[in-house]
Each structure stands twice: as structure tokens, then as C-alpha cells.
Motif scaffolding. Structure first.
Motif, PDB file in Angstrom:
ATOM      1  N   LYS A  57     -46.273  32.529  25.367  1.00  0.00           N
ATOM      2  CA  LYS A  57     -45.751  32.549  23.797  1.00  0.00           C
ATOM      3  C   LYS A  57     -44.562  31.567  23.850  1.00  0.00           C
ATOM      4  O   LYS A  57     -44.307  30.788  23.021  1.00  0.00           O
ATOM      5  CB  LYS A  57     -45.822  33.910  23.174  1.00  0.00           C
ATOM      6  CG  LYS A  57     -45.499  33.933  21.719  1.00  0.00           C
ATOM      7  CD  LYS A  57     -45.409  35.225  21.048  1.00  0.00           C
ATOM      8  CE  LYS A  57     -45.384  34.974  19.716  1.00  0.00           C
ATOM      9  NZ  LYS A  57     -43.991  34.398  19.234  1.00  0.00           N
ATOM     10  N   ALA A  58     -43.805  31.944  24.728  1.00  0.00           N
ATOM     11  CA  ALA A  58     -42.619  31.293  24.757  1.00  0.00           C
ATOM     12  C   ALA A  58     -42.521  29.711  25.008  1.00  0.00           C
ATOM     13  O   ALA A  58     -41.935  28.777  24.563  1.00  0.00           O
ATOM     14  CB  ALA A  58     -41.584  31.895  25.709  1.00  0.00           C
ATOM     15  N   CYS A  79     -45.878  36.702  27.462  1.00  0.00           N
ATOM     16  CA  CYS A  79     -44.588  36.522  26.729  1.00  0.00           C
ATOM     17  C   CYS A  79     -44.077  35.043  27.059  1.00  0.00           C
ATOM     18  O   CYS A  79     -43.583  34.469  26.268  1.00  0.00           O
ATOM     19  CB  CYS A  79     -43.688  37.458  27.220  1.00  0.00           C
ATOM     20  SG  CYS A  79     -43.824  39.174  26.531  1.00  0.00           S
ATOM     21  N   TYR A 139     -38.606  30.736  31.246  1.00  0.00           N
ATOM     22  CA  TYR A 139     -39.398  30.859  29.904  1.00  0.00           C
ATOM     23  C   TYR A 139     -38.924  31.728  28.753  1.00  0.00           C
ATOM     24  O   TYR A 139     -38.810  31.483  27.645  1.00  0.00           O
ATOM     25  CB  TYR A 139     -40.830  31.324  30.175  1.00  0.00           C
ATOM     26  CG  TYR A 139     -41.755  30.191  30.839  1.00  0.00           C
ATOM     27  CD1 TYR A 139     -42.136  28.949  30.113  1.00  0.00           C
ATOM     28  CD2 TYR A 139     -42.038  30.359  32.088  1.00  0.00           C
ATOM     29  CE1 TYR A 139     -42.781  28.022  30.756  1.00  0.00           C
ATOM     30  CE2 TYR A 139     -42.915  29.416  32.867  1.00  0.00           C
ATOM     31  CZ  TYR A 139     -43.274  28.235  31.974  1.00  0.00           C
ATOM     32  OH  TYR A 139     -44.035  27.235  32.663  1.00  0.00           O
ATOM     33  N   THR A 196     -45.163  28.006  24.416  1.00  0.00           N
ATOM     34  CA  THR A 196     -45.915  27.247  23.274  1.00  0.00           C
ATOM     35  C   THR A 196     -45.293  27.431  21.970  1.00  0.00           C
ATOM     36  O   THR A 196     -45.571  26.427  20.835  1.00  0.00           O
ATOM     37  CB  THR A 196     -47.286  27.608  23.397  1.00  0.00           C
ATOM     38  OG1 THR A 196     -47.313  29.024  22.990  1.00  0.00           O
ATOM     39  CG2 THR A 196     -47.932  27.272  24.735  1.00  0.00           C
ATOM     40  N   GLY A 197     -44.685  28.678  21.615  1.00  0.00           N
ATOM     41  CA  GLY A 197     -44.351  29.057  20.336  1.00  0.00           C
ATOM     42  C   GLY A 197     -45.292  29.195  19.370  1.00  0.00           C
ATOM     43  O   GLY A 197     -45.075  29.449  18.275  1.00  0.00           O
ATOM     44  N   ALA A 198     -46.552  29.729  20.165  1.00  0.00           N
ATOM     45  CA  ALA A 198     -47.934  30.042  19.274  1.00  0.00           C
ATOM     46  C   ALA A 198     -48.244  31.507  19.514  1.00  0.00           C
ATOM     47  O   ALA A 198     -48.046  32.031  20.842  1.00  0.00           O
ATOM     48  CB  ALA A 198     -49.010  29.044  19.739  1.00  0.00           C
ATOM     49  N   ARG A 199     -48.771  32.095  18.374  1.00  0.00           N
ATOM     50  CA  ARG A 199     -49.448  33.472  18.929  1.00  0.00           C
ATOM     51  C   ARG A 199     -50.529  33.210  19.889  1.00  0.00           C
ATOM     52  O   ARG A 199     -51.100  32.374  19.845  1.00  0.00           O
ATOM     53  CB  ARG A 199     -49.936  33.990  17.708  1.00  0.00           C
ATOM     54  CG  ARG A 199     -48.767  34.257  16.544  1.00  0.00           C
ATOM     55  CD  ARG A 199     -49.340  35.379  15.469  1.00  0.00           C
ATOM     56  NE  ARG A 199     -50.691  35.019  15.158  1.00  0.00           N
ATOM     57  CZ  ARG A 199     -51.570  35.783  14.094  1.00  0.00           C
ATOM     58  NH1 ARG A 199     -51.022  36.721  13.941  1.00  0.00           N
ATOM     59  NH2 ARG A 199     -52.746  35.442  13.951  1.00  0.00           N
TER      60      ARG A 199
END
Length: 399
Positions: free
Chosen positions: A237-238, A234, A145, A240-243
Motif C-alpha cells: 500500500k505504501a 502495508c 517502505y 503504490t498509494g492504492a488500497r
């Protein structure tokens, strides 16, 4: 009982003297700061959508009169337990309706309160939603990831290892040295100042990338470490690319009908403090608990997949033991929830200084207690509160 003490509303209470980055989250200053995190730390909002009202049950549970036996046979009164355990808010839900709601220490229904490690349980629900949508395979490793972690001790740990806190990474939770273990994490997330001349990592990502030590093979046994949840965050987030704050909003807070916005404290790079940075209101934490009491559903729609919720109730006691077994007869840990007895019907979310969600799915009961204990951990006080909520569930369900 619905009501509050005579203290002024939290917003009217002045910032106490002596509150600094070094002292804000420790007693007695936590009595104020846990309701004012956004005035102390940078935060990211978790937006609500259309609220789903919680209604009061016709018959309310009177905590001033509710007596129960604890596991040692002592007769206790719920109101006295709340009064003597630094309670800021207490909520009991039965069959989805409020049977008891109590506020103290200036807290109100709209006041967000730091949840500490209850945040972990929320993050695990998010992981379950993403996993069942095919966006977050649990067998994948940390390095798969986040390639930047390929040299970290976490590199070949799987998402299941992180969820169950069974990685073999050496990162002590209770280290007294402020620049080792969890002390390093406090610095990395911005909850403590950097000691003069100290080269400690200044963000969660930098800290994870720096870790090299292992104490055992991955999967060998459970060891509670908040860093596992940070690594999990982490990876989410990796993937999905979302906060994280935005994901919790869109996939949890809005679908479950949260009444108020929540927030996550963020590290110096703007990354949500996944292991303990969530602040939320009492009722919204009750709504979250209802998801796990009702097989993942809210208002007739699935929010957390039923298979994920059911799996969370099944832990492996063979991986569990030592000090963690104190007060837990046949205990286990699964997907960032505690199981006191694998043959029972209760899971709990816990956070230091007295944050608790007690979920009894067989009796359709959820209890939430937000506190500011003078100690980070207190087994006797935790067990007493669990016994109180278990007794309430039995009484309301008729046994």
C-alpha cells in the motif's frame, strides 16, 4: 459431479443464535459465517471486470465413484472424503475446464466464502506483479517502505523475508493467550473485541509499529506467521498509494476474468486484512489457481509474470522443518505457497478450517476445496484431501 445438497441457499439461512464478534469465526458458527462475512465485518469490494467463462469438460469426474489410494495404502472414495470433511464447495479443473463441481452446506456458485490464508497467496501474486513492473523491489526493507515502522522489529526485514516468512520477529502464530501473538492481531484487525481495560493496538499499523521482539536473525529459517503478510500488505500500500482491494481488482480479478466480485474484510482504519480477509467464490479461486498452473497466463495474456510463478515453485527445504514437515516429504515454503515436495509439480495454498488450492502445473490441474472444519488445523484431513486431488490429477492426465 455438478450439484449441491438439499440445504437452502445461503442467503435464505438465518443468522444463528449466539453469533458475536467473539464467536463468529469458530465452529460450529463458521458453518454459516464463512458465507456471510459482509454481514459481520466491514469489507471493501474487489470488483470483477468482464467474466471469462469456465466451461465444463465433456466427461465429468464422478466423486461418488472415484476411488483412490492414500499415502498409507487405504482405498478411499472422493465423495466420502468430501462428505466427512465439512466441505462447503469443491472444484476440479483439468486443462482449464470443469471436471467436477460440488456444493454443500447451502453454498452456491455465486456465494463468496471466507478463504482465510488463501488470501496470502493472492497477495503474493499481487506482489509479484508489482515487483516485475519495477514498482516493488524485494530487497527493500520494511522501514524503507513505511518509515513509521522504523522502530519495529520488522524495520530491517526485506520483502523477500516477508514473502517466505523467514523474518526473525518474535510473533507466535499459535499462542493461546488472546493478548499475545496472533491473538493481538485478531484484536487489531477487528475480528475480536478488545478485552476490558486492555491497551492492545486497535489497527494493523499500530500493532506492527509496537512490535520489538526478535527470536533469530532475519532469513535464518521459516516460521509460519500471518503477521508477515500483514506487514507485506502495508508495504504494498505504501509503495503504490492504492488500497489492496483495488489493486487485487485491477491487477488480478479483472485480468483473469473473475465471474463475481470478491471482498476483503478491513480493520478499524479501513486497511484490508491481507493475511486472511479475502472472501471469494469457488470458481474465481479456481481461475486464480489456473494462473499458477499455466505460468501466469489467462486467456492468452500474462497476468502474473511467468518468472514469478516459476520462482514460486522453487523453495529451500533447508529453511523448513519441525512440525511444518508433517505430511511433507521434502517440503518448503515460497512466496506464500506451500511446497509438499520440492521434486514434485505441486504447490498449495492453505487456510485454516480447511481452505485449499491444489495446483499441479505439469498435469494442468487445479483443485479448490472450501470447508468449515471443526478444528483450525488437522494434518490428517489436509493430507487426505491433498492425496485425493493428486489422484484426480494423475487419473485425468493419464498418470
Amino acid at each position: 459431479m455438478t450439484g449441491s445438497d438439499a440445504a437452502p441457499p445461503a442467503g435464505d439461512r438465518p443468522r444463528p443464535a449466539g453469533l458475536t464478534l467473539e464467536t463468529w469465526d469458530r465452529p460450529p458458527l463458521n458453518r454459516w459465517s464463512y458465507q456471510h462475512v459482509d454481514e459481520i465485518l466491514p469489507t471493501a469490494p474487489v470488483r470483477r471486470g468482464v467474466p471469462a467463462p469456465l466451461t465444463e469438460a465433456p466427461a465429468q469426474l464422478d466423486v461418488r465413484a472415484f476411488a483412490f489410494p492414500d499415502r498409507h495404502g487405504r482405498r478411499l472414495i472422493a465423495g466420502e472424503v468430501l462428505d466427512t470433511s465439512w466441505t462447503d464447495g469443491f472444484l476440479a479443473l483439468h486443462r482449464g475446464r470443469i471436471v467436477c463441481e460440488h456444493y454443500a452446506n447451502g453454498m452456491r456458485a455465486a456465494t463468496p466464502h471466507l478463504t482465510q490464508s488463501l488470501s496470502k497467496s493472492v497477495l503474493a501474486a499481487l506482489a509479484g506483479i508489482l515487483h516485475h513492473a519495477g514498482a516493488f523491489p524485494l530487497e527493500r526493507t520494511v522501514a524503507a517502505y513505511v518509515p513509521a515502522f522504523r522502530d519495529s522489529a520488522y524495520a530491517d526485514a526485506s520483502m523477500r523475508h516477508l514473502l517466505d516468512m523467514t523474518s526473525g520477529v518474535d510473533f507466535p502464530e499459535d499462542a493461546t493467550d488472546p493478548v499475545s501473538g496472533v491473538g493481538l492481531m485478531d484484536i487489531a484487525v477487528g475480528w475480536k473485541a478488545v478485552p476490558a481495560g486492555n491497551p492492545s493496538p486497535r489497527s494493523v499499523h499500530a500493532l506492527i509499529a509496537s512490535l520489538r521482539g526478535r527470536s533469530r536473525p532475519h532469513g535464518a529459517r521459516f516460521e509460519y506467521r500471518s503477521m508477515e503478510t500483514e506487514v507485506l500488505g502495508c508495504c504494498i500500500k505504501a509503495a503504490t498509494g492504492a488500497r489492496l482491494a483495488d489493486l487485487v481488482s485491477s491487477l488480478l480479478w479483472q485480468p483473469m476474468g473473475a465471474e463475481h466480485d470478491a471482498s476483503f474484510a478491513v480493520d478499524p482504519e479501513g486497511f484490508a486484512v491481507a493475511d486472511g480477509g479475502l472472501s471469494a467464490t469457488l470458481r474465481d479461486l479456481g481461475r486464480f489457481g489456473l494462473l499458477y498452473a499455466r505460468d501466469g497466463a489467462a486467456a492468452g495474456r500474462t497476468v502474473v509474470p511467468e518468472a514469478w510463478v516459476r520462482d514460486t515453485r522453487i523453495g529451500d527445504p533447508a529453511l523448513f522443518g519441525g512440525a511444518y514437515a508433517e505430511g511433507r516429504r521434502r517440503g518448503a515454503y515460497r512466496s506464500q505457497f506451500w511446497i509438499d515436495d520440492i521434486e514434485g509439480s505441486v504447490i498449495t495454498g492453505l487456510g485454516v478450517f480447511g481452505q485449499m488450492i491444489h495446483i499441479d502445473w505439469q498435469r494442468d490441474f487445479v483443485g479448490v476445496k472450501l470447508s468449515t472444519w471443526p478444528q483450525a488445523r488437522d494434518v490428517a484431513r489436509r493430507v487426505e484431501a491433498c492425496d485425493m486431488m493428486a489422484a484426480m490429477a494423475r487419473a485425468l492426465a493419464g498418470g
